[in-house]
Scaffold this motif. Structure first.
Motif, PDB file in Angstrom:
ATOM      1  N   GLU A  78       0.781  -1.160  -0.120  1.00 57.01           N
ATOM      2  CA  GLU A  78       0.146   0.119  -0.079  1.00 57.01           C
ATOM      3  C   GLU A  78       0.917   1.240  -0.085  1.00 57.01           C
ATOM      4  O   GLU A  78       0.495   2.294  -0.006  1.00 57.01           O
ATOM      5  N   ARG A  79       2.217   0.953   0.131  1.00 58.72           N
ATOM      6  CA  ARG A  79       2.985   2.138   0.459  1.00 58.72           C
ATOM      7  C   ARG A  79       3.640   2.798  -1.064  1.00 58.72           C
ATOM      8  O   ARG A  79       4.282   2.049  -1.675  1.00 58.72           O
ATOM      9  N   LEU A  80       2.997   3.768  -1.146  1.00 62.27           N
ATOM     10  CA  LEU A  80       3.503   4.393  -2.633  1.00 62.27           C
ATOM     11  C   LEU A  80       5.192   4.861  -2.610  1.00 62.27           C
ATOM     12  O   LEU A  80       5.718   5.140  -1.456  1.00 62.27           O
ATOM     13  N   LEU A 147      10.685  14.123  -0.751  1.00 63.74           N
ATOM     14  CA  LEU A 147      10.053  12.937   0.020  1.00 63.74           C
ATOM     15  C   LEU A 147      10.812  11.872   0.577  1.00 63.74           C
ATOM     16  O   LEU A 147      10.779  11.326   1.468  1.00 63.74           O
ATOM     17  N   LYS A 148      11.791  11.486  -0.394  1.00 60.96           N
ATOM     18  CA  LYS A 148      12.620  10.328  -0.040  1.00 60.96           C
ATOM     19  C   LYS A 148      13.528  10.842   1.118  1.00 60.96           C
ATOM     20  O   LYS A 148      13.930   9.986   2.052  1.00 60.96           O
ATOM     21  N   ARG A 149      14.058  11.982   1.089  1.00 61.12           N
ATOM     22  CA  ARG A 149      14.986  12.458   2.145  1.00 61.12           C
ATOM     23  C   ARG A 149      14.190  12.335   3.377  1.00 61.12           C
ATOM     24  O   ARG A 149      14.994  12.198   4.548  1.00 61.12           O
ATOM     25  N   GLY A 150      12.952  12.529   3.253  1.00 59.90           N
ATOM     26  CA  GLY A 150      12.090  12.615   4.512  1.00 59.90           C
ATOM     27  C   GLY A 150      11.547  11.154   4.957  1.00 59.90           C
ATOM     28  O   GLY A 150      10.932  10.911   6.047  1.00 59.90           O
ATOM     29  N   GLY A 151      12.172  10.303   4.295  1.00 55.77           N
ATOM     30  CA  GLY A 151      11.955   8.601   4.654  1.00 55.77           C
ATOM     31  C   GLY A 151      10.525   8.234   4.207  1.00 55.77           C
ATOM     32  O   GLY A 151      10.312   6.916   4.433  1.00 55.77           O
ATOM     33  N   LEU A 152       9.942   8.970   3.056  1.00 52.58           N
ATOM     34  CA  LEU A 152       8.881   8.029   2.464  1.00 52.58           C
ATOM     35  C   LEU A 152       9.201   6.893   1.570  1.00 52.58           C
ATOM     36  O   LEU A 152      10.506   7.100   0.991  1.00 52.58           O
TER      37      LEU A 152
END
Ligand code: FES
Ligand code: FES
Length: 152
Positions: A78-80, A147-152
């Protein structure tokens, strides 16, 4: 011949066929789009061993023994993936180019989560968008990195 696609071993019966058709017609992975067929538009872009690859010019056999990732393989349950979330926030018009842009951006973020403007420009420009959505695409790539830097 077997291929590993999105982490699954899949049997393919037409290894000499271009990968875009094997993915779409044999494996039912229609997220990879077909546009020009001559390597120019990038709508067919997938990753083979993490490398951005034009599936319209690459026989399926060239992917033997390597990991193929298509746009269907980006999400984790479910995680984009960050690029999916970022393009949701920065929508495009018709979306035909979208799978290619998602895959190019995903490959860039594997190399760096702090891309330079030139790297973002390259990721945005490697694929054609017939609708001219490059501003949105550039914003989406930058947002995906954030977003990736923020951990998504
Ligand atoms: S369909 Fe492969 S680059 Fe256009
Ligand atoms: S949004 Fe239509 S081709 Fe890019």
């Amino acid at each position: 011949m077997q291929l590993t696609v999105n982490g699954q071993r899949r049997e393919v019966t037409h290894p000499d066929e271009m990968l875009v058709w094997v993915l779409r017609d044999e494996l039912g992975l229609t997220g990879t789009h077909y546009g020009c067929g001559i390597g120019a538009c990038g709508s067919c872009t997938v990753l083979i061993g993490g490398q951005v690859t034009r599936a319209c010019l690459t026989p399926a056999s060239a992917a033997a023994g390597r990991e193929v990732t298509t746009v269907e393989g980006l999400a984790r349950g479910e995680r984009l993936h960050p690029v999916q979330q970022a393009f949701l926030e920065n929508p495009l018009q018709c979306g035909w180019c979208l799978p290619g842009h998602l895959m190019s951006a995903a490959a860039l973020l594997e190399r760096t989560t702090d891309p330079t403007p030139a790297q973002i420009e390259e990721a945005a420009g490697i694929n054609l968008c017939r609708c001219g959505g490059y501003n949105s695409i550039r914003r989406a790539v930058a947002r995906a990195a954030e977003l990736k830097r923020g951990g998504l």
